[in-house]
Scaffold this active site. Structure first.
Site, short mmCIF file in Angstrom:
data_model
loop_
_atom_site.label_atom_id
_atom_site.label_comp_id
_atom_site.label_asym_id
_atom_site.label_seq_id
_atom_site.Cartn_x
_atom_site.Cartn_y
_atom_site.Cartn_z
N SER A 134 -19.50 17.86 10.58
CA SER A 134 -20.71 18.07 9.78
C SER A 134 -21.60 16.83 9.84
O SER A 134 -21.97 16.41 10.95
CB SER A 134 -20.32 18.42 8.34
OG SER A 134 -21.44 18.89 7.60
N ASP B 239 -19.91 29.67 10.94
CA ASP B 239 -20.35 28.60 10.03
C ASP B 239 -21.44 29.15 9.12
O ASP B 239 -22.50 29.55 9.58
CB ASP B 239 -20.87 27.42 10.85
CG ASP B 239 -21.09 26.17 10.00
OD1 ASP B 239 -21.40 26.31 8.80
OD2 ASP B 239 -20.96 25.06 10.54
N HIS C 46 -17.56 26.74 8.17
CA HIS C 46 -17.97 25.34 8.17
C HIS C 46 -16.79 24.40 7.89
O HIS C 46 -16.69 23.35 8.51
CB HIS C 46 -19.07 25.11 7.13
CG HIS C 46 -19.67 23.75 7.22
ND1 HIS C 46 -20.45 23.35 8.29
CD2 HIS C 46 -19.60 22.66 6.40
CE1 HIS C 46 -20.83 22.09 8.12
NE2 HIS C 46 -20.32 21.65 6.98
#
Length: 304
Positions: free
Chosen positions: A166, A239, A272
């Protein structure tokens, strides 16, 4: 009625001004979330089978004290073999302890040590997070590894890799761009093209003007064509936070740039936060084979 219009417009302008001022002053509190769910460590690496660790405290260039864990196999015979070291940059929420199940698998399945870096303002690190500050923290972690990890027992400066998930992917790619003659490769998972592009994704159209106030840009797409080290993209195709097209854009820009090796692995059911888990052995085998391939290439020279 006509006299009320200027009053209403003035009130609206005041509200917009207050909103803009608040976003400018407090934007780091919206982007960096060390308190969710907690800054406190509820477990240590030693609570996980097969892991040994050292507490490492670093000093960033501005004097901020940064906490890290150097994690490695607990068995002496495993520690003696030549191993790569991953500098591990996590996402924008939580602390190092929340990533230990993933790191346990990295150490066991990828034959590597892992330096888990706690950004300023996270976990046991001092200070408050910001783009400029986190970049200093990343440099301090790399310098520690370049020195062999203090006593040199666990880190080979010739086998340094960077991992980022991320927002950590933006940190990892920035560091690799800055130090191509030191870092042998970079692995990123579910990262974004830029924070401004994420504002376009999560903010309604009428509020996207706040990009003009953003000082935490993490504009990876602007420099990724100039990254001169091998790059592996691990993309969770479900995601729900960072649209997978961000990873697609970064991959294509990297592939058409100066990287000597650019690979992508799709984890079709990865979201995610669980791509590493959903990917299972494919995820870790992809990291292992990438490191083996990248290690055969010569380090790149520092750009002029």
């Amino acid at each position: 009625m006509s006299g009320m219009l200027p009053v209403a417009l003035g009130a609206l302008a005041g509200i917009v001004g207050l909103m803009g001022g608040g976003l400018y002053v407090f934007q780091e509190r919206l982007l960096y979330l060390p308190q969710l769910p907690s800054r406190a460590y509820d477990v240590l690496p030693s609570n996980f089978a097969g892991l040994g660790f050292e507490d490492v405290f670093l000093r960033s260039a501005d004097g901020t004290r940064i906490h890290s864990w150097l994690v490695y196999p607990s068995a002496d015979e495993a520690r003696e073999a030549p191993r790569s070291t991953l500098l591990y940059f996590h996402g924008n929420a939580g602390n190092l302890a929340h990533r230990l199940p993933d790191v346990q698998s990295m150490v066991a399945l990828c034959s590597c040590n892992v330096l888990m870096v706690s950004y300023r303002g996270y976990g046991m690190s001092e200070g408050s997070p910001s783009e400029s500050g986190i970049k200093q923290d990343a440099r301090a972690a790399l310098e520690y590894c370049m020195a062999g990890g203090g006593d040199g027992a666990h880190i080979s400066p010739r086998r340094l890799y960077v991992f980022g998930r991320s927002i950590g992917g933006a940190v990892a790619l920035w560091l690799a761009h800055q130090y191509p003659n030191v870092i042998r490769g970079v692995i990123v998972e579910n990262t974004f093209t830029s924070v401004n592009d994420m504002i376009d994704t999560v903010f309604p159209r009428m509020l996207r003007w706040v990009k003009r106030l953003n000082r935490n840009r993490w504009d990876t797409q602007s420099f990724i064509p100039d990254v001169r080290v091998p790059v592996l993209f691990l993309s969770g195709r479900r995601d729900e936070l960072v649209p997978p097209r961000h990873m697609d854009v970064l991959y294509e820009r990297c592939r058409s740039g100066t990287s000597p090796l650019c690979k992508v692995v799709h984890i079709e059911d990865g979201t995610h936060n669980d791509t590493w888990y959903r990917g299972g052995r494919l995820y870790y085998e992809s990291i292992t084979s990438f490191i083996e391939e990248a290690q055969k290439l010569k380090p790149q020279q520092q750009p002029e």
